[in-house]
Motif scaffolding. Structure first.
Motif, PDB file in Angstrom:
ATOM      1  N   ARG A  12      -0.377  -4.587  -6.321  1.00  0.00           N
ATOM      2  CA  ARG A  12      -1.151  -4.126  -7.467  1.00  0.00           C
ATOM      3  C   ARG A  12      -2.445  -3.482  -6.961  1.00  0.00           C
ATOM      4  N   PRO A  13      -3.141  -2.721  -7.825  1.00  0.00           N
ATOM      5  CA  PRO A  13      -4.414  -2.127  -7.384  1.00  0.00           C
ATOM      6  C   PRO A  13      -5.444  -3.207  -7.066  1.00  0.00           C
ATOM      7  N   VAL A  51      -0.479  -9.906  -2.090  1.00  0.00           N
ATOM      8  CA  VAL A  51      -0.660 -10.647  -3.339  1.00  0.00           C
ATOM      9  C   VAL A  51      -2.069 -11.220  -3.348  1.00  0.00           C
ATOM     10  N   ARG A  52      -2.850 -10.841  -4.352  1.00  0.00           N
ATOM     11  CA  ARG A  52      -4.230 -11.303  -4.387  1.00  0.00           C
ATOM     12  C   ARG A  52      -4.308 -12.753  -4.850  1.00  0.00           C
ATOM     13  N   LEU A  53      -4.900 -13.602  -4.030  1.00  0.00           N
ATOM     14  CA  LEU A  53      -5.188 -14.974  -4.437  1.00  0.00           C
ATOM     15  C   LEU A  53      -6.688 -15.245  -4.388  1.00  0.00           C
ATOM     16  N   PHE A  54      -7.451 -14.342  -3.753  1.00  0.00           N
ATOM     17  CA  PHE A  54      -8.896 -14.593  -3.650  1.00  0.00           C
ATOM     18  C   PHE A  54      -9.569 -14.385  -5.001  1.00  0.00           C
ATOM     19  N   GLU A  55     -10.568 -15.208  -5.254  1.00  0.00           N
ATOM     20  CA  GLU A  55     -11.343 -15.081  -6.491  1.00  0.00           C
ATOM     21  C   GLU A  55     -12.633 -14.346  -6.147  1.00  0.00           C
ATOM     22  N   ASP A  56     -12.955 -13.335  -6.903  1.00  0.00           N
ATOM     23  CA  ASP A  56     -14.212 -12.617  -6.683  1.00  0.00           C
ATOM     24  C   ASP A  56     -14.508 -11.821  -7.947  1.00  0.00           C
ATOM     25  N   GLU A  57     -15.556 -12.269  -8.671  1.00  0.00           N
ATOM     26  CA  GLU A  57     -15.834 -11.623  -9.957  1.00  0.00           C
ATOM     27  C   GLU A  57     -16.251 -10.174  -9.810  1.00  0.00           C
ATOM     28  N   SER A 112      -6.966 -11.302 -14.691  1.00  0.00           N
ATOM     29  CA  SER A 112      -7.063 -12.618 -14.054  1.00  0.00           C
ATOM     30  C   SER A 112      -6.307 -12.594 -12.729  1.00  0.00           C
ATOM     31  N   VAL A 113      -6.601 -13.589 -11.893  1.00  0.00           N
ATOM     32  CA  VAL A 113      -5.890 -13.679 -10.619  1.00  0.00           C
ATOM     33  C   VAL A 113      -4.674 -14.578 -10.808  1.00  0.00           C
ATOM     34  N   ASP A 114      -3.478 -14.007 -10.629  1.00  0.00           N
ATOM     35  CA  ASP A 114      -2.243 -14.764 -10.821  1.00  0.00           C
ATOM     36  C   ASP A 114      -1.169 -14.160  -9.894  1.00  0.00           C
ATOM     37  N   VAL A 155       2.488 -11.183   1.371  1.00  0.00           N
ATOM     38  CA  VAL A 155       1.263 -11.445   2.122  1.00  0.00           C
ATOM     39  C   VAL A 155       0.227 -11.993   1.151  1.00  0.00           C
ATOM     40  N   CYS A 156       0.046 -13.301   1.150  1.00  0.00           N
ATOM     41  CA  CYS A 156      -0.907 -13.917   0.231  1.00  0.00           C
ATOM     42  C   CYS A 156      -2.312 -13.751   0.785  1.00  0.00           C
ATOM     43  N   ASN A 157      -3.124 -13.017   0.055  1.00  0.00           N
ATOM     44  CA  ASN A 157      -4.480 -12.710   0.516  1.00  0.00           C
ATOM     45  C   ASN A 157      -5.473 -13.688  -0.110  1.00  0.00           C
TER      46      ASN A 157
END
Ligand code: GDP
Ligand code: MG
Length: 364
Positions: free
Chosen positions: A8-9, A101-107, A115-117, A203-205
């Motif tokens: 995803r972007p 795959v984005r797992l990092f949280e960063d507002e 949301s991060v999912d 690739v879980c980031n």
């Protein structure tokens, strides 16, 4: 080996690309639709240096890996097929897909879906690729049916049947990896470059702060590993990108502090090799030491063909030894006198870490 980085972007694709390719492409490029980063990276391999030292070869040539980093996969990609055909076309040529795959949280980095999912992202990218493949299957099927409606050529009938099976799988939302194909069937459809047929590396980031809880964070993703030709790795892309831009000593100190033992690049490559069933063999001597990539199960003749196209036809035999045995012996004559250098014929299956001395007929 060529790997396409997808996702995803704004999930860290370009950051992962920079880490793996040790390059400096601009991150955060949200609007870079159609822009494609290409890079070739050397595969780090300690064995190459050890062999080169033993033979004092001035030239060391590592194996390489090609990466393609494309713009993010958005929901409209299939409708906008024309706009994105460049991106999808580029992806159809790769050997495997690495889905970041984005797992990092960063507002400060908003997610396009609010949301991060990670699981949602995996499903939505998978669905986009299913739809993209389905479009190709349907186009091809209708052309084949029109062209051969009055004829019953077995070859075309076979292809039609196979494409219908693909269509059914894709219509049920499943990737083509789920289809159990014979080697012949696989060959028949390989030319289409179906995205959902390619081996998939998830690739879980994660963010730096999630490193301590990584096992917990990864639990929901274990199930994907059970799927055919799918593997999961975790990395902290931003941290690793910063690491890859430090010099070597600083990197080592930093990695030790973070409790990291291998770089992201090393883990990524190892997993990709397993996923694709690849192995490394070497050629070495006083001129050059070189690492080569081969498909597991391939023979000494295939290896000879990699080294030099003419060698495959002119192949007589190879002398083969494990790289570590050769380093311990220090030279080919010593290895030969110890009986460690084995003469092998055409059908010898090359093993991980083999060093090959290829004997070819020069007049061939
Ligand atoms: N906090 C944090 N930010 C990250 C991480 N990985 C990437 N980013 C940021 O997320 C934004 C998008 O990254 P980019 O690699 O360009 O994503 P792409 O659109 O998927 O190529 C950039 O501002 C990055 O700095 C991470 O692990 N942690
Ligand atoms: Mg990008």
């Amino acid at each position: 080996m060529k790997i396409g980085i997808v996702g995803r972007p704004q999930v860290g694709k370009t950051t992962v690309f920079n880490t793996l390719a040790q390059s400096n492409a601009e991150v955060g490029g949200y609007t870079s639709r159609g822009h494609i980063n290409l890079s070739t990276a050397n595969i780090p391999d300690e064995r190459l240096a050890r062999l080169a030292e033993t033979f004092e070869s001035p030239k060391r040539t590592p194996a390489t890996i090609d990466y393609v980093d494309v713009a993010g996969v958005t929901k409209s990609d299939v409708e906008q097929a024309e706009l994105d055909s460049g991106m999808l076309g580029e992806l159809r040529t790769v050997d495997a897909l690495a889905h970041v795959v984005r797992l990092f949280e960063d507002e400060s980095v908003p997610h396009v879906d609010g949301s991060v999912d990670g699981e949602r992202d995996i499903e939505s990218v998978s669905l986009e690729f299913v739809l993209a493949d389905l479009q190709i299957v349907e186009g091809r099927l209708s052309r084949l049916r029109k062209q051969f409606q009055n004829q019953k050529l077995p070859e075309q009938q076979n292809e039609i049947r196979l494409l219908e099976a693909c269509q059914q799988t894709l219509e049920s939302g499943k990737p083509l990896r789920a289809l159990d194909l014979s080697i012949n069937e696989e060959k028949l459809i390989r030319g289409y470059g179906f995205l959902t047929q390619k081996p998939l590396l998830l690739v879980c980031n994660i963010g730096e702060t999630q490193l301590a809880a990584v096992d917990e964070i990864l639990k929901p993703f274990a199930k994907y590993e059970a799927e055919p030709q799918t593997a999961v790795i975790v990395l902290a892309a931003q941290l690793e990108m910063e690491l890859s831009q430090l010099d070597e000593t600083d990197t080592e100190i930093f990695m030790a502090e973070m409790g990291l033992h291998e770089s992201a690049l090393e883990r990524f490559i190892q997993t990709s090799y397993q996923l694709l069933g690849l192995l490394t063999f070497f050629t070495t001597g006083p001129v050059e030491t070189r690492a080569w990539t081969l498909q597991a199960g391939q023979t000494a003749v295939d290896a000879a063909g990699r080294v030099h196209t003419d060698f495959a036809d002119a192949f007589i035999r190879s002398e083969t030894i494990n790289w570590e045995d050769l380093v311990t012996c220090g030279s080919y004559p010593e290895a030969r006198s110890k009986g460690l250098l084995q003469a092998e014929g055409k059908t010898y299956q090359v093993q991980e870490g083999d060093v090959l001395l290829i004997l070819a007929n020069p007049t061939h």
